[in-house]
Motif scaffolding. Structure first.
Motif, PDB file in Angstrom:
ATOM      1  N   TRP A 267       0.767  -1.215  -0.040  1.00 42.80           N
ATOM      2  CA  TRP A 267      -0.075   0.009   0.004  1.00 42.80           C
ATOM      3  C   TRP A 267       0.767   1.234  -0.032  1.00 42.80           C
ATOM      4  N   GLU A 268       2.150   1.068   0.596  1.00 42.73           N
ATOM      5  CA  GLU A 268       2.869   2.345   0.509  1.00 42.73           C
ATOM      6  C   GLU A 268       3.101   2.899  -0.796  1.00 42.73           C
ATOM      7  N   THR A 269       3.731   1.741  -1.618  1.00 48.47           N
ATOM      8  CA  THR A 269       3.866   2.074  -2.744  1.00 48.47           C
ATOM      9  C   THR A 269       2.497   2.948  -3.709  1.00 48.47           C
ATOM     10  N   LEU A 271       0.231   4.484  -2.243  1.00 52.98           N
ATOM     11  CA  LEU A 271       0.241   5.808  -1.569  1.00 52.98           C
ATOM     12  C   LEU A 271       1.150   6.741  -2.446  1.00 52.98           C
ATOM     13  N   ALA A 272       2.313   6.330  -2.351  1.00 52.33           N
ATOM     14  CA  ALA A 272       3.490   6.966  -2.799  1.00 52.33           C
ATOM     15  C   ALA A 272       3.386   7.572  -4.564  1.00 52.33           C
ATOM     16  N   ASN A 274       0.309   7.497  -6.082  1.00 53.73           N
ATOM     17  CA  ASN A 274      -0.827   8.150  -6.147  1.00 53.73           C
ATOM     18  C   ASN A 274      -1.286   7.847  -7.432  1.00 53.73           C
ATOM     19  N   LEU A 304      -6.563   8.677  -1.806  1.00 52.98           N
ATOM     20  CA  LEU A 304      -5.918   8.720  -2.909  1.00 52.98           C
ATOM     21  C   LEU A 304      -6.818   9.369  -4.021  1.00 52.98           C
TER      22      LEU A 304
ATOM     23  N   ALA B  39       8.477   1.012   1.985  1.00 53.14           N
ATOM     24  CA  ALA B  39       8.858   0.781   0.452  1.00 53.14           C
ATOM     25  C   ALA B  39       8.900   1.872  -0.359  1.00 53.14           C
ATOM     26  N   LEU B  64      -0.838  12.554   1.438  1.00 49.65           N
ATOM     27  CA  LEU B  64      -0.510  11.126   1.047  1.00 49.65           C
ATOM     28  C   LEU B  64       0.771  10.694   1.797  1.00 49.65           C
ATOM     29  N   ILE B  68       1.064   7.757   4.560  1.00 45.64           N
ATOM     30  CA  ILE B  68       2.163   6.719   4.617  1.00 45.64           C
ATOM     31  C   ILE B  68       2.779   6.678   6.097  1.00 45.64           C
ATOM     32  N   LEU B  72       0.034   4.166   7.983  1.00 47.40           N
ATOM     33  CA  LEU B  72       0.387   2.773   7.416  1.00 47.40           C
ATOM     34  C   LEU B  72       1.376   2.467   8.322  1.00 47.40           C
TER      35      LEU B  72
END
Lengths: 342, 352
Positions: A267-269, A271-272, A274, A304, B39, B64, B68, B72
């Motif tokens: 999920w981090e990827t 969000l990063a 977007n 997002l 990540a 965002l 993160i 998260l």
């Protein structure tokens, strides 16, 4: 079984032995030998054992003395490929669906007995249909615990074929590409003696593809291909049906760094990156609606851009695996993006 | 306590405290590292800024990036620490209660029951019926764990209401096997995706924990910690054996019920949130005993801290070893933990 000089299927179509796609490997020696035998069979009109159909499949050579008249297809992909070229009149059975057959082939599907809709049939039930050809999407069909090994069918004189994308030996699997999808359809055309139909399916596919590629409705857009799961998203990676469709519509895959058809992303990827668009696979075991609800409900993911703007694209899971329905997947994505962008 | 155990106990007090201080410091650093590493490539400055921004101090970062870091990473790091501590504590308690070195938190058929519950939810697609803010799978896993626990206790309790420890372990194995068989059947008859989903649930992960779930985890672990620490003397006497415990005036029957219930409920709650995370509860108590000896008042805090530390780092490894994708945390705990345990065993062997 005697053959006349001009081979014909039950539908009266001419069968030719040829190399349909340039990268296909049909040993030319074998081809000319077969041609020679064919000729001699014509001349002598004898009960020759000549192999009139011969094609390379996952490192094995599939040989048949004529087009299949009692083919059995295992797995939904194999069944749909056969139905896509209108082979239902030459099929003795089908088995093992993932979900439901595509609407355009349901009538044809109903004409063929389903041996077991949920699983591989028993070997006994399969042999009872007296098949002359057994095809499957995955090599697991030919495990001893499923319907039996290729060799065990060779002994009975029954030809067997596995989708190139499901070869047991991974090194024999072709890259997922429109060409390799075309190859499989052409193989079915040869095995069922319906090459014209197969050619038409492939031509239609390529024409549709050209149109989508020219329009490039996702040009400049980043895409997150969300297949399933929530804790860790299962995502479209860089070498499968999802990437093929993303390429066709001209977008970029935010998980292009992950190898394989699908992979566990993070999920981090997401969000990063977007992403501009989120593609949701709709499957009975993980519906698009469930995924939408999860994205909208999660405190981190609901912000997002694509979630806020409702930039979702939904398509049936069965159109995201390589096969005759993949082009339908590309069409669906292109259509929904076109609506968005306009 | 006899005189012979008092002297080593005093020596253990100092080492116990020293180790606790060291471990607390390490855990703080590790949690910070856990929030900083991930990540998405974010600098320490950005991380600090996002947290400060959420707390209303400073400008903060874009939405965002803040998500993160704050929504998260922070909850999953804290969850890893709490779950690691909880599992290690439950393992230690069950090892002392049963006198079985191989006891782990899932001893009483918990992993089987939880899996069965989770798999039922996964394969029937009963996604709508989540409860208490938890997802359907978590809820089903919790209920499955409770169900198997109840069954195990029913089998292991005599007609007069006495818990028979010998029978308890065997009942746990029996119920676990039954649940495993039913789980396999469901997977086999499930759809194409079932096996993959079930396997990834079974291998455990803290990736899905958000603040709402974290609160529950923290409460459960804190309550468990408080209760088992209060019972540390009783646990010491259990470690001497049943008869010793009874002769020392411990109310054996009641204490045993309380401790079994606390350890099992804690495990059930953790398994519901993070799936099955092996190795932590089995091995951390042994490692801690090698450091500070067997007396529970010193042992339990060190057990909790070591468990927390192990799982925080296992989670960091889980999300960084393969860039962009996540590994199941159980694989990491085994790969990291087994060699460490072997090294500890051999070191102890050399000393003896």
């Amino acid at each position: 079984m005697t053959h006349t000089c001009m081979f014909s299927t039950s539908h009266g179509r001419r069968v030719a032995l040829r190399t349909p796609v340039s990268h296909r490997v049909i040993a030319s020696a074998a081809a000319s030998l077969a041609a020679a035998l064919t000729l001699s069979a014509c001349g002598g009109s004898s009960n020759s054992e000549a192999a009139t159909i011969s094609l390379e499949n996952c490192g094995r050579t599939v040989t048949m003395s004529g087009p299949a008249e009692r083919g059995v297809t295992l797995n939904q992909g194999a069944t749909e490929t056969a139905l896509s070229i209108g082979a239902q009149g030459q099929m003795a059975g089908t088995a093992y669906l993932d979900d439901t057959i595509a609407p355009q082939w349901q009538a044809a599907y109903a004409e063929v007995p389903a041996l077991d809709e949920k699983d591989f049939p028993s070997r006994e039930a399969l042999l009872e249909t007296k098949p002359d050809l057994v095809t499957a999407s995955y090599s697991s069909a030919f495990d001893d615990k499923a319907v039996g090994s290729h060799e065990s069918f060779d002994e009975l004189g029954v030809a067997t074929y596995v989708s190139p994308f499901g070869c047991k030996d991974r090194s024999k699997r072709p890259a997922v590409a429109w060409d390799s999808i075309a190859t499989e359809i052409t193989d079915y055309g040869i095995m069922f003696g319906r090459e014209n139909e197969a050619d038409a399916v492939v031509a239609q596919m390529r024409e549709t593809l050209t149109g989508i590629e020219a329009a490039a409705p996702a040009k400049g857009k980043s895409i997150f291909w969300y297949d399933s799961k929530t804790t860790t998203p299962y995502v479209g990676a860089n070498a499968g049906g999802p990437q093929l469709i993303i390429d066709a519509v001209g977008g970029t895959n935010i998980f292009a760094g992950l190898d394989g058809s699908w992979a566990d992303g993070s999920w981090e990827t997401v969000l990063a990156a977007n992403p501009d668009v989120i593609v949701l696979a709709d499957a009975s075991w993980d519906t698009a609606e469930e995924k939408k609800n999860y994205l909208r409900g999660d405190p981190a993911l609901r912000d997002l851009k694509a979630v806020r703007e409702d930039a979702f694209v939904v398509l049936p899971f069965s159109t995201t695996t390589p096969g005759p329905r993949t082009i339908e997947g590309a069409t669906l994505v292109a259509g929904q993006l076109g609506g968005d962008g306009a | 306590m006899t005189a012979s155990t008092r002297a080593p106990a005093r020596a253990a007090t100092t080492t116990g405290t020293a180790w606790s201080v060291i471990l607390v410091a390490l855990l703080a650093v590790s949690c910070a590292a856990g929030v900083a590493i991930g990540a998405a490539d974010l600098s320490i400055g950005t991380v600090v800024e996002s947290i400060a921004g959420r707390l209303g101090i400073g400008r903060g970062t874009d939405l965002l990036t803040t998500h993160i870091v704050v929504d998260l990473r922070l909850p999953r790091v804290l969850a890893a620490a709490a779950i690691g501590a909880g599992l290690a504590l439950c393992g230690a308690v069950l090892q002392s209660l049963t006198g079985n070195q191989l006891a782990d938190p899932y001893l009483l058929g918990m992993s089987g029951g939880a899996s069965l519950g989770a798999v039922l939810a996964l394969t029937t697609g009963a996604s709508a019926v989540g409860a208490l803010g938890f997802g359907a799978v978590s809820t089903a896993a919790f209920l499955g764990a409770l169900g198997s626990l109840l069954l195990v206790f029913l089998i292991a309790t005599s007609r007069s209401g006495v818990l028979l420890p010998g029978r308890l372990v065997l009942a746990g194995i029996a119920v676990g096997q039954l649940a495993a068989a039913l789980t396999s059947a469901l997977v086999l008859f499930g759809d194409r995706d079932a096996a993959h989903r079930v396997l990834s649930w079974t291998l455990g992960s803290v990736a899905g924990v958000r603040w709402s779930g974290l609160v529950g985890i923290l409460v459960v672990v804190a309550v468990t910690m408080t209760i088992v620490l209060a019972y540390s003397r009783v646990l010491d006497s259990f470690a001497f054996g049943e008869r010793a415990a009874a002769s020392l005036g411990t109310n054996v029957e009641r204490s045993r019920w309380v401790l079994y219930a606390v350890a099992s409920l804690c495990t059930a709650a953790l398994v519901a949130q993070a799936g099955i995370i092996g190795f932590v509860g089995l091995v951390v108590p042994h490692a801690a005993r090698m450091l500070v000896g067997p007396l529970h008042a010193r042992l339990l805090p060190v057990v909790a801290l070591m468990g927390a530390l192990l799982l925080v780092w296992a989670d960091i490894a889980a999300r960084t070893v393969m860039p962009g994708r996540e590994l199941p945390i159980s694989i990491v705990t085994a790969i990291v933990g087994v060699p460490a345990f072997v090294w500890l065993l051999r070191r102890q062997g050399a000393r003896a």
